[in-house]
Design a protein around this motif. Sequence first.
Motif, PDB file in Angstrom:
ATOM      1  N   HIS A 114      -6.912   3.337 -10.627  1.00 18.83           N
ATOM      2  CA  HIS A 114      -7.031   1.959  -9.110  1.00 18.83           C
ATOM      3  C   HIS A 114      -6.595   2.105  -8.743  1.00 18.83           C
ATOM      4  O   HIS A 114      -6.266   1.551  -7.017  1.00 18.83           O
ATOM      5  CB  HIS A 114      -6.581   0.825 -10.591  1.00 18.83           C
ATOM      6  N   SER A 146      -7.613   1.052  -4.914  1.00 21.10           N
ATOM      7  CA  SER A 146      -7.377   0.382  -4.071  1.00 21.10           C
ATOM      8  C   SER A 146      -6.867   0.812  -2.329  1.00 21.10           C
ATOM      9  O   SER A 146      -7.290   0.334  -0.687  1.00 21.10           O
ATOM     10  CB  SER A 146      -6.209  -0.348  -3.690  1.00 21.10           C
ATOM     11  N   GLU A 200      -9.658   1.443  -0.591  1.00 20.35           N
ATOM     12  CA  GLU A 200     -11.160  -0.420   0.029  1.00 20.35           C
ATOM     13  C   GLU A 200     -10.220   0.187   1.534  1.00 20.35           C
ATOM     14  O   GLU A 200     -10.658  -0.376   2.183  1.00 20.35           O
ATOM     15  CB  GLU A 200     -10.956  -0.857  -1.528  1.00 20.35           C
ATOM     16  N   LEU A 211       0.610  -0.816  -0.618  1.00 14.20           N
ATOM     17  CA  LEU A 211       0.415   0.342  -0.174  1.00 14.20           C
ATOM     18  C   LEU A 211       0.354   1.355  -0.372  1.00 14.20           C
ATOM     19  O   LEU A 211       0.352   1.638  -0.222  1.00 14.20           O
ATOM     20  CB  LEU A 211      -1.144   0.121   1.331  1.00 14.20           C
TER      21      LEU A 211
END
Length: 296
Positions: free
Chosen positions: A68, A72, A75, A3
């Motif tokens: 995207h 991500s 989320e 991440l």
Amino acid sequence: MELRHLRYFVAVAEEGSLTLAAEKRLHTAQPSLSRQIRDLEYEVGVPLFSRSAKGIEMTPAGRAFLDHARQSLAEAQAAVEAARRAAEPDKPVFSMGFLTGMEVEWLPIASRILRDELPNIEIRVVSQYSPQLAEDLHRGKLDVAFLRAEGKPNVEYKVVASEPLVVMLPSDHRLAAQDAIDPHELVGEIFIGMSDIPHVLRDVISRYFDKVGISIKPTHLIDNFAMAISLVASTRGVCLLPAYAENFLSWSVVSRPLKGEVPSIDLMLGYNTLNTSPLLKLFLTRMENQGTAVAS
């Protein structure tokens, strides 16, 4: 891929500069950030940025990757928030979004309104592009947001401020010696325009140029004010931005007002009309009572 790689990538993409992303957003050294971006590009298998003497820009692959990456991260943050809510189900939570840069002025005001009434409230804050804030309001991820008037179902807006646009230009530019700039003098300059993301600002600028009778084709298109300021410095171009961006200027970039009738852009307080939260009702009432928000 971790991440942190996505966070680093998004920060560089939004700032339009490795240096600004490292210093202002990530608080890390630029060489370390550069290595992380190279590692990410190696894992993805394609270049995400193009590098030149003029600075850094996203490649087509980078632009495709950006949405995207943001999703991500969103989320992952939603998962964290869900876990926290489960751990503290009785603690009141209020989520606020800010057009990047606006939190400097408006977060203290909004926080004070809530904490005067509910000292134990948990306030969650995100900083994002205006279209994404409107989407988050529409989906119920945010209670309120300070943003532009985007077209989203069930999202209502109230005007909280109207800001003049100013000219941003290099500090040693020939026009910087003037107290105010005639818009006709911008013709022929390298002009940094707005992409489809800050489309409300783009439309305000377009209508202004039409009104004063000039035609300017942007040399570069940017997504946010940080990218604009970076490109002003690196390309010796000029651009029009809301006056609040003056709070983030480097020494190499200055602002000047426009001559004549000055264009302006509204900052809105947005909320979802389907949101029945008592906290939202309380917040909107307090904003109205203080005269901070005026219905549009």
